[in-house]
Motif scaffolding. Structure first.
Motif, PDB file in Angstrom:
ATOM      1  N   VAL A  79     -19.400  21.803  -6.322  1.00  0.00           N
ATOM      2  CA  VAL A  79     -19.264  23.710  -6.446  1.00  0.00           C
ATOM      3  C   VAL A  79     -21.112  23.727  -6.919  1.00  0.00           C
ATOM      4  O   VAL A  79     -21.846  24.890  -6.007  1.00  0.00           O
ATOM      5  CB  VAL A  79     -18.651  23.692  -7.311  1.00  0.00           C
ATOM      6  N   ARG A 132     -15.865  29.601  -4.227  1.00  0.00           N
ATOM      7  CA  ARG A 132     -14.522  30.212  -5.174  1.00  0.00           C
ATOM      8  C   ARG A 132     -13.768  29.576  -3.591  1.00  0.00           C
ATOM      9  O   ARG A 132     -12.083  29.091  -3.428  1.00  0.00           O
ATOM     10  CB  ARG A 132     -14.721  31.463  -5.196  1.00  0.00           C
ATOM     11  N   SER A 133     -13.660  30.088  -2.317  1.00  0.00           N
ATOM     12  CA  SER A 133     -12.440  30.005  -1.280  1.00  0.00           C
ATOM     13  C   SER A 133     -12.668  28.555  -0.746  1.00  0.00           C
ATOM     14  O   SER A 133     -11.214  28.215  -0.810  1.00  0.00           O
ATOM     15  CB  SER A 133     -13.382  30.407   0.205  1.00  0.00           C
ATOM     16  N   GLU A 148     -10.191  27.724  -3.231  1.00  0.00           N
ATOM     17  CA  GLU A 148      -9.017  27.895  -3.484  1.00  0.00           C
ATOM     18  C   GLU A 148      -7.907  27.828  -2.084  1.00  0.00           C
ATOM     19  O   GLU A 148      -6.624  27.366  -1.971  1.00  0.00           O
ATOM     20  CB  GLU A 148      -8.721  29.403  -3.454  1.00  0.00           C
ATOM     21  N   GLY A 165     -15.495  30.413 -14.551  1.00  0.00           N
ATOM     22  CA  GLY A 165     -15.862  30.459 -13.129  1.00  0.00           C
ATOM     23  C   GLY A 165     -14.432  29.192 -12.820  1.00  0.00           C
ATOM     24  O   GLY A 165     -13.654  29.281 -11.776  1.00  0.00           O
ATOM     25  N   LEU A 198     -22.085  28.489  -9.892  1.00  0.00           N
ATOM     26  CA  LEU A 198     -21.034  29.813  -8.454  1.00  0.00           C
ATOM     27  C   LEU A 198     -22.113  30.994  -9.326  1.00  0.00           C
ATOM     28  O   LEU A 198     -21.800  32.316  -9.229  1.00  0.00           O
ATOM     29  CB  LEU A 198     -19.542  30.098  -9.546  1.00  0.00           C
ATOM     30  N   LEU A 249     -10.416  29.397 -11.368  1.00  0.00           N
ATOM     31  CA  LEU A 249     -10.271  29.364 -10.043  1.00  0.00           C
ATOM     32  C   LEU A 249      -8.752  27.394 -10.092  1.00  0.00           C
ATOM     33  O   LEU A 249      -7.677  28.046  -9.217  1.00  0.00           O
ATOM     34  CB  LEU A 249     -11.399  28.048  -9.357  1.00  0.00           C
TER      35      LEU A 249
END
Length: 376
Positions: free
Chosen positions: A123, A144-145, A148, A176, A126, A180
């Protein structure tokens, strides 16, 4: 340590990346025609050689890079097939390093079907301006996607975070990742390594940003319920990286692929043997790198350097038993000096670094290394 002990951990290096980040000094390269096919063929040969050389009973497998998830689905299946045919698969944990821009629901399902159960997702931030500065090709929304989708597929997910970037909203990045739902966070200070693009551009990291990142990350993640079990790694209950614990506990592990390092059993008087594979083109020719026999005292200083990274620290009696060195006696001056400075604490045989000791751990370990040099 027995030279016939089974090796229970495997690291596989996948050197291919869609692009080279300006802070990266790992052995990585962009994809070129035919190279992946050559890489997969050599992986098969090297896995077969390792299987014929060592007794192997794997608990963990870790595919790092590079960007392993950059491999096409058929290529990943071929790589996993070679590993499983010759070396087996991890009983407790099988990790795939993943770039957020490579994730889809279908690919996540494919990786899980191949046997991966843990995802280490790069990551880094963010915050889109921070990602742009770091040369990352994914956006915050893609990160984020990706997380998830991997969680929805049932992966245990670790999120990598880079700290000490000027202008980075660090608290928002941490919140963030927590929101998640990741169970593990690895937070690393931005380091400018020689030869990288950042070094050529004269990018610097201020000590103030570095210290703030170190302290804010620790305090905030503790408040959010993550245990800091290693200097840079934080986990919820049951989410520690079992593979990385093997490194920090100085266990044996196989290194497969170009640039991969391995730590192997060896016969006395050596305690173990380390070998780092050469870079891709030499490795494709069959070069294996030179073995480095590890002497008892060198093994102890390695074990102290790695083990003191852990909140649990090291057990001096265990290190003595594994190395044949009387650690408490031979390293007494360094232990005593750092206890007095408040950088280490000791309870019985257990030796641990304090938070202050963690901040300057290289300095702490240099005291142990100085004793080795004086003995040489």
């Amino acid at each position: 340590m027995s030279a016939s002990a089974a090796i229970r951990h495997l690291y596989v290096h996948v050197p291919f990346c869609p692009s080279i980040c300006p802070y990266c000094d790992f052995h990585v390269l962009t994809r070129q025609s035919g190279l992946v096919e050559q890489y997969l063929a050599q992986i098969e040969r090297e896995a077969e050689r390792l299987a014929a050389t060592y007794r192997i009973d794997l608990d963990t497998v870790y595919l790092g890079g590079g960007t392993p998830s950059f491999l096409r689905d058929t290529e990943m299946a071929a790589l996993v097939g070679s590993i499983q045919r010759h070396l087996g698969w991890g009983r407790s944990e099988n990790t795939l390093e993943i770039n957020p821009g490579t994730v889809s629901a279908e690919r996540a399902a494919h990786w899980q079907a191949l046997g991966f159960d843990r995802a280490s997702v790069g990551v880094q931030s963010l915050h889109d301006p921070t990602l742009l500065f770091l040369g990352r090709r994914h956006s915050a929304a893609q990160a984020r996607s990706a997380v998830e989708q991997l969680l929805a597929q049932g992966f245990r997910v670790s999120g990598d975070l880079i700290t000490a970037v000027a202008g980075q909203p660090l608290e928002a990045d941490i919140h963030g990742l927590h929101e998640l739902g990741v169970g593990h966070i690895s937070a690393y200070t931005l380091t400018i390594e020689p030869g990288t693009e950042f070094a050529r551009r004269g990018v610097t990291v201020s000590e103030g940003d570095e210290q703030r990142g170190f302290e804010v990350t620790a305090a905030l993640l503790a408040d959010l319920g993550y245990e800091r079990y290693e200097i840079s790694n934080y986990a919820r209950s049951g989410q520690r990286s079992q593979h990385n614990l093997a490194y920090w506990q100085t266990r044996h592990y196989l290194g497969l692929g170009p640039g991969a390092a391995g730590h192997y059993p060896a016969a006395a008087p050596a305690v173990s043997m380390r070998r780092t594979n050469p870079h891709l083109h030499e490795w494709l020719r069959g070069d294996t790198g030179e073995p480095e026999l590890v002497t008892p005292h060198d093994w102890v200083t390695d074990a102290l350097f790695m083990g003191l990274r852990l909140r649990a620290g090291v057990d001096l009696a265990d290190l003595s038993q594994r190395s044949g060195v009387d650690v408490a006696r031979d390293y007494a001056p360094a232990i005593r000096a750092n206890l007095e400075r408040g950088l280490l604490v000791q309870s019985g045989e257990r030796l641990q670094a304090t938070d202050a000791g963690w901040w300057i751990l290289n300095s702490v370990v240099s005291d142990f290394l100085a004793l080795d040099l004086a003995r040489a």
